[in-house]
Design an enzyme around this catalytic site. Structure first.
Site, PDB file in Angstrom:
ATOM      1  CG  HIS A   1      -3.677  -6.101   0.321  1.00 34.44           C
ATOM      2  ND1 HIS A   1      -2.589  -6.826   0.761  1.00 34.44           N
ATOM      3  CD2 HIS A   1      -4.605  -7.013  -0.063  1.00 34.44           C
ATOM      4  CE1 HIS A   1      -2.861  -8.116   0.669  1.00 34.44           C
ATOM      5  NE2 HIS A   1      -4.071  -8.259   0.161  1.00 34.44           N
TER       6      HIS A   1
ATOM      7  CB  CYS B   1     -18.825  14.145   8.350  1.00 31.23           C
ATOM      8  SG  CYS B   1     -20.240  15.136   7.800  1.00 31.23           S
TER       9      CYS B   1
ATOM     10  CB  VAL C   1      -0.940  -0.005   1.232  1.00 29.18           C
ATOM     11  CG1 VAL C   1      -1.880  -1.195   1.199  1.00 29.18           C
ATOM     12  CG2 VAL C   1      -0.147   0.006   2.545  1.00 29.18           C
TER      13      VAL C   1
HETATM   14  P1  OAD Z   1       5.561 -10.201   4.876  1.00 30.79           P
HETATM   15  O1  OAD Z   1       6.186  -9.267   5.831  1.00 30.79           O
HETATM   16  O2  OAD Z   1       4.623 -11.267   5.371  1.00 30.79           O
HETATM   17  O3  OAD Z   1       6.712 -10.966   4.052  1.00 30.79           O
HETATM   18  C1  OAD Z   1       7.751 -10.219   3.478  1.00 30.79           C
HETATM   19  C2  OAD Z   1       8.528 -11.158   2.567  1.00 30.79           C
HETATM   20  O4  OAD Z   1       9.564 -10.412   1.917  1.00 30.79           O
HETATM   21  C3  OAD Z   1       9.219 -12.302   3.311  1.00 30.79           C
HETATM   22  O5  OAD Z   1       9.027 -13.515   2.608  1.00 30.79           O
HETATM   23  C4  OAD Z   1      10.714 -11.912   3.262  1.00 30.79           C
HETATM   24  O6  OAD Z   1      11.567 -13.060   3.202  1.00 30.79           O
HETATM   25  C5  OAD Z   1      10.774 -11.152   1.966  1.00 30.79           C
HETATM   26  N1  OAD Z   1      11.857 -10.171   1.880  1.00 30.79           N
HETATM   27  C6  OAD Z   1      12.438  -9.473   2.870  1.00 30.79           C
HETATM   28  N2  OAD Z   1      13.379  -8.637   2.369  1.00 30.79           N
HETATM   29  C7  OAD Z   1      13.375  -8.810   1.003  1.00 30.79           C
HETATM   30  C8  OAD Z   1      14.086  -8.241  -0.090  1.00 30.79           C
HETATM   31  N3  OAD Z   1      15.034  -7.315   0.125  1.00 30.79           N
HETATM   32  N4  OAD Z   1      13.807  -8.661  -1.342  1.00 30.79           N
HETATM   33  C9  OAD Z   1      12.856  -9.610  -1.562  1.00 30.79           C
HETATM   34  N5  OAD Z   1      12.136 -10.193  -0.566  1.00 30.79           N
HETATM   35  C10 OAD Z   1      12.399  -9.788   0.689  1.00 30.79           C
HETATM   36  O7  OAD Z   1       4.842  -9.303   3.775  1.00 30.79           O
HETATM   37  P2  OAD Z   1       3.815  -9.771   2.674  1.00 30.79           P
HETATM   38  O8  OAD Z   1       4.049 -11.179   2.243  1.00 30.79           O
HETATM   39  O9  OAD Z   1       3.822  -8.737   1.612  1.00 30.79           O
HETATM   40  O10 OAD Z   1      -2.096  -7.538   4.010  1.00 30.79           O
HETATM   41  O11 OAD Z   1       2.406  -9.683   3.437  1.00 30.79           O
HETATM   42  C11 OAD Z   1       1.236  -9.855   2.622  1.00 30.79           C
HETATM   43  C12 OAD Z   1       0.100  -9.180   3.312  1.00 30.79           C
HETATM   44  O12 OAD Z   1       0.010  -9.647   4.668  1.00 30.79           O
HETATM   45  C13 OAD Z   1       0.242  -7.688   3.429  1.00 30.79           C
HETATM   46  O13 OAD Z   1      -0.129  -7.030   2.247  1.00 30.79           O
HETATM   47  C14 OAD Z   1      -0.761  -7.412   4.532  1.00 30.79           C
HETATM   48  C15 OAD Z   1      -0.479  -8.575   5.460  1.00 30.79           C
HETATM   49  O14 OAD Z   1      -1.645  -9.052   6.057  1.00 30.79           O
HETATM   50  C16 OAD Z   1      -3.007  -6.562   4.406  1.00 30.79           C
HETATM   51  O15 OAD Z   1      -2.659  -5.635   5.100  1.00 30.79           O
HETATM   52  C17 OAD Z   1      -4.386  -6.789   3.914  1.00 30.79           C
END
Ligand code: OAD
Length: 249
Positions: free
Chosen positions: A125, A154, A109
């Site tokens: 999201h 509001c 986001v």
């Molecule tokens: P997470 O914090 O769950 O996972 C982050 C991922 O990025 C992990 O797998 C890390 O290993 C990887 N990572 C870290 N540093 C990195 C880098 N430099 N390059 C590539 N990968 C790297 O975040 P998301 O998987 O995005 O939803 O979480 C998905 C959703 O869970 C979010 O959008 C949120 C949450 O619930 C809502 O808010 C609706």
């Protein structure tokens, strides 16, 4: 081409070169090298006492509107001081050099893909910088006339302004999700970048692509819940792998 690529990346480059349509699904990890904490990294400072899962919900906002609003303001302020990294830029440049060939789908986001120049980004999201009304707006509710506060409101009916993000338990924007599913169904290659693959329906897009006979490649320095869906696992960061992977394709 003397670029440092992880094992398996040359095969993925061949898939890229042969793909007429590429879908890319990104998560918080692609913004990590911009200094944005990933979603599941520990909260810091004052916010460390709260769980994001409790605050990123409608119930949490209704129970503690000031706390949740100020948490999003804190995150917005953090984002004001960061910039897209080489991973965001590599995807945006690829889209500009190959119009219509890459559909970018993000769970993030933070707006960094858009700031890097990506076009048509499907923000599953929502957008942390977009505001909307908590309850169905009435004739008196004009977002531009909301009274400043924590949160703004509001002054006629008391409706509260909330961040335009998808909270836990809320449906994803239908048209955006449908477009993402269509991209997953029609791509020849899906790159899954920087996501733990733990949250659905976003994470399910990798399976949709695989079932539609697309190749699936993951870019992540660590294991993820989607590893068994992938044909290739590129162990590395988005900021280092994406520029090398996409260069000259
Ligand atoms: P997470 O914090 O769950 O996972 C982050 C991922 O990025 C992990 O797998 C890390 O290993 C990887 N990572 C870290 N540093 C990195 C880098 N430099 N390059 C590539 N990968 C790297 O975040 P998301 O998987 O995005 O939803 O979480 C998905 C959703 O869970 C979010 O959008 C949120 C949450 O619930 C809502 O808010 C609706």
């Amino acid at each position: 081409m003397n670029i440092a690529l992880p094992a398996g990346a040359y095969e993925v480059r061949q898939w890229l070169q042969g793909a007429a349509h590429i879908a890319v699904l990104t998560g918080a990890g692609i913004s990590a090298e911009s200094g944005v904490p990933t979603f599941r990294e520990a909260q810091t400072g004052y916010w460390a006492q709260f769980r994001p899962e409790d605050m990123a919900t409608e119930a949490g906002f209704r129970a503690h509107p000031r706390r949740v609003w100020d948490w999003y303001q804190h995150r917005r302020n953090l984002l004001a001081g960061v910039h897209p990294n080489a991973g965001h830029v590599a995807l945006a440049q690829f889209q500009q050099q190959h119009p219509g060939r890459l559909t970018l789908i993000t769970q993030n986001v933070d707006g960094l893909h858009q700031r890097a120049g990506s076009i048509g980004t499907l923000c599953l999201h929502g957008d942390i910088f977009a505001d909307r009304w908590l309850d169905t707006p009435r004739n008196c509710c004009h977002i531009d006339h909301a009274v400043a506060g924590h949160p703004p409101y509001c002054d006629r009916c008391g409706n509260l302004v909330r961040p335009g993000v998808v909270w836990f338990g809320e449906p994803l924007p239908y048209a955006t999700l449908e477009a993402a599913q269509q991209a997953a169904r029609t791509c020849e290659l899906m790159l899954v970048v920087g996501t733990a693959g733990a949250v659905y329906p976003a994470a399910g897009l990798a399976q949709v692509a695989r079932q539609a006979c697309a190749r699936v490649a993951i870019i992540n320095p660590a294991a993820s819940d989607l590893d068994d869906v992938a044909h290739a696992l590129l162990s590395g960061t988005a900021g280092s792998v994406l520029p090398a992977l996409l260069a000259g394709v």
